[in-house]
Structure formats: C-alpha cells, structure tokens
Design an enzyme around this catalytic site. Sequence first.
Site, short mmCIF file in Angstrom:
data_model
loop_
_atom_site.label_atom_id
_atom_site.label_comp_id
_atom_site.label_asym_id
_atom_site.label_seq_id
_atom_site.Cartn_x
_atom_site.Cartn_y
_atom_site.Cartn_z
N SER A 65 0.81 -1.22 0.00
CA SER A 65 0.00 0.00 0.00
C SER A 65 0.84 1.27 0.00
CB SER A 65 -0.91 0.01 1.23
OG SER A 65 -1.76 -1.10 1.22
N HIS A 119 2.23 -4.49 9.48
CA HIS A 119 1.09 -4.83 8.62
C HIS A 119 -0.02 -5.50 9.44
CE1 HIS A 119 3.03 -3.96 4.87
NE2 HIS A 119 3.74 -5.05 4.76
N TYR A 203 -2.52 6.51 -0.58
CA TYR A 203 -1.43 6.40 -1.56
C TYR A 203 -1.68 7.35 -2.73
CZ TYR A 203 1.51 4.06 -5.13
OH TYR A 203 2.41 3.78 -6.13
N SER A 237 12.34 11.06 -1.59
CA SER A 237 11.32 10.02 -1.45
C SER A 237 10.56 9.81 -2.77
CB SER A 237 10.33 10.37 -0.32
OG SER A 237 9.65 11.57 -0.64
N MET A 242 14.11 6.65 -4.95
CA MET A 242 13.99 5.46 -4.09
C MET A 242 14.37 4.18 -4.85
SD MET A 242 10.59 5.99 -1.73
CE MET A 242 10.56 4.29 -1.20
N ARG A 267 8.13 -1.29 -7.90
CA ARG A 267 7.84 -1.95 -9.18
C ARG A 267 7.51 -0.89 -10.22
NH1 ARG A 267 3.25 -4.27 -11.76
NH2 ARG A 267 2.00 -3.14 -10.23
P1 A3P Z 1 3.54 -1.25 -7.38
O1 A3P Z 1 3.84 -2.71 -7.27
O2 A3P Z 1 2.15 -0.97 -7.83
O3 A3P Z 1 4.55 -0.51 -8.21
P2 A3P Z 1 4.84 -1.55 0.02
O4 A3P Z 1 6.01 -0.71 0.35
O5 A3P Z 1 3.69 -1.39 0.97
O6 A3P Z 1 5.24 -2.97 -0.17
O7 A3P Z 1 4.24 -1.03 -1.36
C1 A3P Z 1 4.92 -1.25 -2.56
C2 A3P Z 1 4.21 -0.45 -3.64
O8 A3P Z 1 4.44 0.95 -3.42
C3 A3P Z 1 4.75 -0.78 -5.03
O9 A3P Z 1 3.65 -0.61 -5.91
C4 A3P Z 1 5.81 0.31 -5.17
O10 A3P Z 1 6.21 0.52 -6.50
C5 A3P Z 1 5.06 1.51 -4.58
N1 A3P Z 1 5.98 2.61 -4.19
C6 A3P Z 1 7.03 2.54 -3.37
N2 A3P Z 1 7.65 3.73 -3.30
C7 A3P Z 1 6.95 4.59 -4.09
C8 A3P Z 1 7.10 5.97 -4.45
N3 A3P Z 1 8.09 6.72 -3.99
N4 A3P Z 1 6.18 6.50 -5.30
C9 A3P Z 1 5.16 5.75 -5.79
N5 A3P Z 1 4.98 4.43 -5.50
C10 A3P Z 1 5.87 3.86 -4.66
#
Ligand code: A3P
Length: 305
Positions: A65, A119, A203, A237, A242, A267
């Site tokens: 999330s 979580h 988000y 960030s 990142m 991802r």
């Molecule tokens: P996607 O798989 O849709 O790209 P978590 O940290 O809770 O595991 O969440 C991972 C999700 O947050 C992934 O989504 C990841 O790419 C996205 N995410 C992490 N950092 C981000 C950022 N700086 N901006 C936008 N999305 C981000």
Amino acid sequence: MSVLRSGGPGSFTEQEDRVKMSQQLYLFEGIKMNPLFTSKEDLHRARDEFLVRDDDVIILTYPRSGTHWMIEILSLITSKGDPSWVQSVPSFLRSPWIENGTMMKALEEQDGPRLMTSHLPIHLFPKSYFTSNAKVIYVVRNPRDVLTSLYYLAKENKLWKQDSFDEYFNRFIQGDVIYGLWFDHILGWMERSDKKSFLVVFYEELQRDIRGSVEKICQFLGKNLEPEELDSVLHNSSFSVMKENKMVNSSLINQGFSAYTKAPILRQGISEDWKNHFTVAQSEAFDKLFREKLSHLGPRLFPWP
Ligand code: A3P
C-alpha cells in the site's frame, strides 16, 4: 544491523533456517502469515508483551500500500531532509517491523523516539498501543492496485503458490493471502480514523499532491521543516530516487523482508495498473464486494469508488 544480519538467535540466518524447516505460509487466528518473517511466538509476543511508548510513531499498512514510501518520507522528515540516513541504513533498521521477533527486540532496546512499521490487523496489534498516545499513520491504497501489486510480489516468491492472476484474484477476495482479507484490515483500523493520534493517508493522495501530503504529515507529527528541507524530503522520497536507493530497493531488503523473492519493492509506482489486469467480470465482482463490505462507512471516504 549486525544483530539482524549475523547468525545466532533471532538473526535472518536463523529465520532462513526456520523457513527451510517450514516452507509453508501458516494460519494464525485465521490470518495467513509468512514463517520466515513472523513466527507464532513473535505474534503472541507482539500482541501481549511488546510495549508501545507514548512518543512512538507507527506506520501501519496492508501490504503493497506504500509502506516503504512512508518509511522513506518519515525517515527524511526525521533527518530534516538530510539524505545520509536513508542512503546508509536499510529501511527495516530505520523503521523496524513489530511483528518480526528480531526487529521487535531491536525496538525494545532502542532509546528515544522510535519509528516502527507493521502490517498487523487490529486484533493482532500490541495491546499496549490502545492505552498509549503513540501516533499512527495508516496508509491506504486502492485495493485493486494492492491486489495487482501483491500478485507480482507473490509470483516471484518461492514460499507462495505460483497462481495465475485469475487464481490470485479469487484468493485475494477471499482473504486467503498474507495478512488476511483487505476489507477486514480496513474495517478494523478505520474505526480509529477519528482519533487525533491516527492519521489516514491515501497512496493516491501522496501521488496527487506530495508536497501538501508531507506538510500535513509534518503538522500531524509536530515537525517544522525549512523550505529547502521539505524540497529534499520530496526529492529523496520520489519513486525514481527510491528505486536507485539500495537501502530500500535491493536484495539486501528482500532477504530481510521476504526471502526467496526476486520481486523489487519498487515496481511501477503508478495508480490504476489494475485496469491492465482485471477482466470486466472481475471488475464488476470487485465493485459489488466493495459496496457490500464498505458502503456503510459513508460516501467519499475513499478517493476511489
Ligand atoms: P507497485 O507494485 O504498484 O509498483 P509496500 O512498500 O507497501 O510494499 O508497497 C509497494 C508499492 O508501493 C509498489 O507498488 C511500489 O512501486 C510503490 N511505491 C514505493 N515507493 C513509491 C514511491 N516513492 N512513489 C510511488 N509508489 C511507490
């Protein structure tokens, strides 16, 4: 760092051994858990013994999330925009996970204000939190994107069954996935959304207005940033920065979080990727379930239908 990475009791090496013995996700009070990351003993200890302190700041999320995005934002707010901390210390040491025995121990030994992550659904959360003044930031994402993102994580994980998207969709809507049913997680935690010490952050809102969102988070935490410090928080960030930071998106992190996976934490970082995956029938079934489970919370609570 050394506590977690060197062998011995509670280290990741020990956790990896534990997984070799038990290659299966297991059920704890109806919730599916990852034996590598959290043992039954950890869950009992987290709920019954872990002491939350009044000056703790807790990041709460259902998986996928935006947990790591929030860890990065809060780390950078803590360091007043100085990126050296996020560039040199892995995210799981900056904001350790309550439900992991080794990290819980590190948290117990930490002096001063603590940042931590979880979580856990509300009924498995440390009891001490409910009588504390600790601040919680609950990050919520469109469950359709959560499902899609989680599918890609699960696909690469040797511990989890390699489902097709269709099979994974069905397991997600039944709650037969790690940390249980998304709707239960939300319903449980949203009960606290009117508390002053509980901030809900979407988000999609972070994506829409990151500057305004970070300002709101600073206000919630009682932190003041100079304009150039705020700019640095936003820059460091961002998805692109990142993604290149090995302290948040690398095999180092994956070993700690979900060993045996090659899936990156970062991802795509976009919204509505679910539209590239759901069939029309799945989309309709999900909408119906969403209405059944959450419509009583009132209109316009979430930024998506
Ligand atoms: P996607 O798989 O849709 O790209 P978590 O940290 O809770 O595991 O969440 C991972 C999700 O947050 C992934 O989504 C990841 O790419 C996205 N995410 C992490 N950092 C981000 C950022 N700086 N901006 C936008 N999305 C981000």
